[in-house]
Design a protein around this motif. Structure first.
Motif, PDB file in Angstrom:
ATOM      1  N   GLU A 158       0.645  -1.235  -0.069  1.00 36.27           N
ATOM      2  CA  GLU A 158       0.107   0.040  -0.084  1.00 36.27           C
ATOM      3  C   GLU A 158       0.834   1.312  -0.176  1.00 36.27           C
ATOM      4  N   VAL A 159       0.240   2.285  -0.296  1.00 39.77           N
ATOM      5  CA  VAL A 159       0.869   3.653  -0.220  1.00 39.77           C
ATOM      6  C   VAL A 159      -0.008   4.481   0.464  1.00 39.77           C
ATOM      7  N   LEU A 160       0.471   5.409   1.025  1.00 33.85           N
ATOM      8  CA  LEU A 160      -0.286   6.342   1.994  1.00 33.85           C
ATOM      9  C   LEU A 160      -0.373   7.855   1.231  1.00 33.85           C
ATOM     10  N   VAL A 161      -1.488   8.346   0.924  1.00 34.37           N
ATOM     11  CA  VAL A 161      -1.499   9.467  -0.139  1.00 34.37           C
ATOM     12  C   VAL A 161      -2.213  10.827   0.879  1.00 34.37           C
ATOM     13  N   LYS A 162      -1.440  11.795   0.863  1.00 37.10           N
ATOM     14  CA  LYS A 162      -1.900  13.030   1.283  1.00 37.10           C
ATOM     15  C   LYS A 162      -2.704  13.651   0.156  1.00 37.10           C
ATOM     16  N   VAL A 163      -4.253  13.583   0.487  1.00 38.92           N
ATOM     17  CA  VAL A 163      -5.130  13.871  -0.175  1.00 38.92           C
ATOM     18  C   VAL A 163      -5.357  15.285  -0.854  1.00 38.92           C
ATOM     19  N   ALA A 164      -5.074  15.690  -2.008  1.00 46.87           N
ATOM     20  CA  ALA A 164      -5.319  16.968  -2.468  1.00 46.87           C
ATOM     21  C   ALA A 164      -6.941  17.185  -3.178  1.00 46.87           C
ATOM     22  N   ALA A 165      -7.170  16.211  -3.733  1.00 48.44           N
ATOM     23  CA  ALA A 165      -8.688  16.268  -4.268  1.00 48.44           C
ATOM     24  C   ALA A 165      -9.254  14.830  -4.382  1.00 48.44           C
ATOM     25  N   ALA A 166     -10.426  14.667  -4.343  1.00 48.94           N
ATOM     26  CA  ALA A 166     -11.164  13.301  -4.239  1.00 48.94           C
ATOM     27  C   ALA A 166     -12.778  13.571  -4.907  1.00 48.94           C
ATOM     28  N   SER A 167     -12.982  12.468  -5.716  1.00 50.94           N
ATOM     29  CA  SER A 167     -14.080  12.564  -6.312  1.00 50.94           C
ATOM     30  C   SER A 167     -15.268  12.162  -5.618  1.00 50.94           C
ATOM     31  N   PRO A 215      -4.638  17.762  -9.661  1.00 49.97           N
ATOM     32  CA  PRO A 215      -5.345  16.800  -8.718  1.00 49.97           C
ATOM     33  C   PRO A 215      -6.725  16.597  -8.946  1.00 49.97           C
ATOM     34  N   GLU A 216      -7.558  17.766  -9.236  1.00 45.50           N
ATOM     35  CA  GLU A 216      -8.909  17.431  -9.356  1.00 45.50           C
ATOM     36  C   GLU A 216      -9.174  16.758 -10.636  1.00 45.50           C
ATOM     37  N   VAL A 217      -8.350  16.859 -11.608  1.00 41.49           N
ATOM     38  CA  VAL A 217      -8.752  16.088 -12.891  1.00 41.49           C
ATOM     39  C   VAL A 217      -8.245  14.720 -12.451  1.00 41.49           C
ATOM     40  N   GLY A 219     -29.000  12.782  -8.918  1.00 42.28           N
ATOM     41  CA  GLY A 219     -29.122  11.975 -10.301  1.00 42.28           C
ATOM     42  C   GLY A 219     -28.836  13.004 -11.513  1.00 42.28           C
ATOM     43  N   HIS A 220     -28.603  14.070 -11.162  1.00 42.97           N
ATOM     44  CA  HIS A 220     -28.763  15.151 -12.417  1.00 42.97           C
ATOM     45  C   HIS A 220     -27.351  16.041 -12.234  1.00 42.97           C
ATOM     46  N   ALA A 221     -26.324  15.472 -11.581  1.00 37.78           N
ATOM     47  CA  ALA A 221     -25.060  16.302 -11.786  1.00 37.78           C
ATOM     48  C   ALA A 221     -24.536  16.329 -13.310  1.00 37.78           C
ATOM     49  N   ARG A 222     -23.981  17.360 -13.558  1.00 38.81           N
ATOM     50  CA  ARG A 222     -23.133  17.262 -14.985  1.00 38.81           C
ATOM     51  C   ARG A 222     -21.753  16.970 -14.640  1.00 38.81           C
ATOM     52  N   GLY A 223     -21.157  16.272 -15.433  1.00 35.55           N
ATOM     53  CA  GLY A 223     -19.869  15.724 -15.231  1.00 35.55           C
ATOM     54  C   GLY A 223     -19.384  15.342 -13.953  1.00 35.55           C
ATOM     55  N   LYS A 224     -18.214  15.448 -13.385  1.00 31.77           N
ATOM     56  CA  LYS A 224     -17.733  15.164 -12.167  1.00 31.77           C
ATOM     57  C   LYS A 224     -17.965  16.211 -11.092  1.00 31.77           C
ATOM     58  N   ILE A 225     -17.997  15.615  -9.895  1.00 35.43           N
ATOM     59  CA  ILE A 225     -18.028  16.398  -8.624  1.00 35.43           C
ATOM     60  C   ILE A 225     -16.731  16.090  -7.835  1.00 35.43           C
ATOM     61  N   VAL A 226     -15.941  17.206  -7.428  1.00 31.21           N
ATOM     62  CA  VAL A 226     -14.718  16.997  -6.954  1.00 31.21           C
ATOM     63  C   VAL A 226     -14.840  17.661  -5.601  1.00 31.21           C
ATOM     64  N   LEU A 227     -14.062  16.995  -4.515  1.00 29.35           N
ATOM     65  CA  LEU A 227     -14.013  17.744  -3.038  1.00 29.35           C
ATOM     66  C   LEU A 227     -12.458  18.210  -3.193  1.00 29.35           C
ATOM     67  N   THR A 228     -12.260  19.145  -2.768  1.00 22.88           N
ATOM     68  CA  THR A 228     -10.926  19.858  -2.786  1.00 22.88           C
ATOM     69  C   THR A 228     -10.429  20.227  -1.352  1.00 22.88           C
ATOM     70  N   LEU A 229      -9.102  19.742  -1.182  1.00 23.33           N
ATOM     71  CA  LEU A 229      -8.713  20.074   0.271  1.00 23.33           C
ATOM     72  C   LEU A 229      -7.292  20.879  -0.077  1.00 23.33           C
TER      73      LEU A 229
END
Ligand SMILES: NC(=O)c1ccc[n+]([C@@H]2O[C@H](COP(=O)([O-])OP(=O)(O)OC[C@H]3O[C@@H](n4cnc5c(N)ncnc54)[C@H](OP(=O)(O)O)[C@@H]3O)[C@@H](O)[C@H]2O)c1
Length: 332
Positions: free
Chosen positions: A52-61, A142-144, A321-331
């Protein structure tokens, strides 16, 4: 003052590390339910185990599987203890690698997919199987990177591997404005196909801009009458759409289906293939997506960004159920 260190002992099996804290903020559920059960907890940072690797998260979808897990809809399929951190994919920087990991060092910018039974990604740190993580090239944010993981794999594995779409074929992508569909349209076009898609009227221009030659308003038009003689249908909707999609395929065509909504048990047509998609993340598959993004084959479909602290709002948008494209959380 330096950040508190995780306790590293020989038996932890960590072979390379940067500084990381022992506790983090994480969106967890302690019980299954609606958006109200999401809690921003202080939780332990999991040291990476072997492989495993531990990742410091910058973005998550955000993916529909996240709120389906939160609701307990997948309890029978993905058995996991509570409380648990939600989230399947993320991008960020490797801060520690476990025993047996090669090709990824602390400091490497990556994106990848968590093991849903063990860890989640809607957190400041996430442990991921190194086999499900790839380096993110320069120029891919990171978002993409995060947005391409679960959705990109769900679009590319069916089209590229399962049914091997080729130039000149006609492909119908259902829900072309969604997280999977918006990437699937672009991938099918890249493979040389003529792309029809279904979407709401407000998303027609969006889908045409992604490369569809015909965007069918599913509420007011009959896709069966418009999308005839298809070689391939990518079914991201399920239910009656799955059944009716069989009618638009030419003999020998393939209906490749993501596990979206339950499908009525009607006998399938004998002269077509029904292919249930099996989405498994691998480094090679992720690298293909990131290269496509870096080279411009795939344009970003990140349409909604939420700060990490606003995750419940992001979940509600996905669950509509009606989001367009991707939704991303940013840190930060
Ligand atoms: N089996 C797997 O491993 C796997 C992997 C990935 C996804 N999935 C499943 O595949 C489904 C799609 O995922 P996603 O991430 O693309 O979801 P999503 O981003 O939430 O999809 C939202 C999109 O669906 C469109 N839509 C809703 N109903 C539609 C209909 N009847 N016909 C056409 N379009 C419709 C909406 O368009 P409008 O706003 O224009 O209505 C919206 O743009 C989900 O159920 C997900 O759980 C399964």
């Amino acid at each position: 003052m330096p950040a508190p260190q995780a306790s590293i002992r020989a038996r932890d099996g960590i072979i390379g590390r940067m500084t990381f804290p022992v506790r983090m903020r994480a969106w967890r559920v302690h019980e299954y339910g609606g958006p109200e059960v999401l809690r921003l907890d202080t939780a332990p940072v999991t040291s990476p185990g072997p492989g495993e690797v531990l990742v410091k998260v910058a973005a998550a979808s955000i993916n529909p599987i996240d709120w389906k897990m939160r609701n307990g809809l997948l309890r029978a399929v993905i058995q996991t203890a509570l409380p648990r951190v939600l989230g399947r994919d993320c991008a960020g920087t490797v801060v520690a690698v476990g025993e047996g990991v090669s090709g990824l060092e602390p400091g490497t910018p990556v994106a990848g997919v968590a093991d849903p039974v063990k860890h989640g990604t809607h957190a400041e740190y996430a442990a991921l199987p190194a086999s499900q993580v790839a380096r993110v090239p320069d120029g891919v944010s990171p978002e993409v990177g995060a947005s391409l993981c679960v959705s990109g794999l769900s679009a590319s594995i069916p089209l590229v591997e399962d049914v091997q779409v080729s130039a000149g074929q006609r492909v119908l992508i259902h829900a072309g404005a969604g997280g999977v569909g918006s990437l699937a349209i672009q991938i099918a076009r890249h493979l040389g196909a003529e792309v029809f898609t279904t979407c709401g009227a407000a998303n027609r221009d969006y889908c045409l801009g992604l490369g569809a030659s015909r965007a069918i308003d599913y509420a007011n038009e009959d896709f069966i009458a418009i999308a005839s003689d298809c070689d391939v249908v990518l079914d991201t909707v399920g239910g009656e759409v799955h059944v009716h999609s069989q009618k638009v395929l030419k003999p020998g065509g393939a209906l490749v289906a993501l596990n979206a909504a339950p499908v009525p048990s009607t006998p399938p047509r004998a002269d077509i293939r029904i292919v249930p998609a099996r989405i498994q993340a691998t480094r090679v598959r992720l690298e293909r997506l990131f290269e496509w993004s870096a080279s411009g084959v795939l344009q970003s479909t990140v349409e909604s960004r939420f700060p990490f602290e606003s995750a419940p709002e992001a979940y509600r948008l996905s669950e509509s159920g009606h989001a367009r494209g991707k939704i991303v959380l940013t840190l930060a």
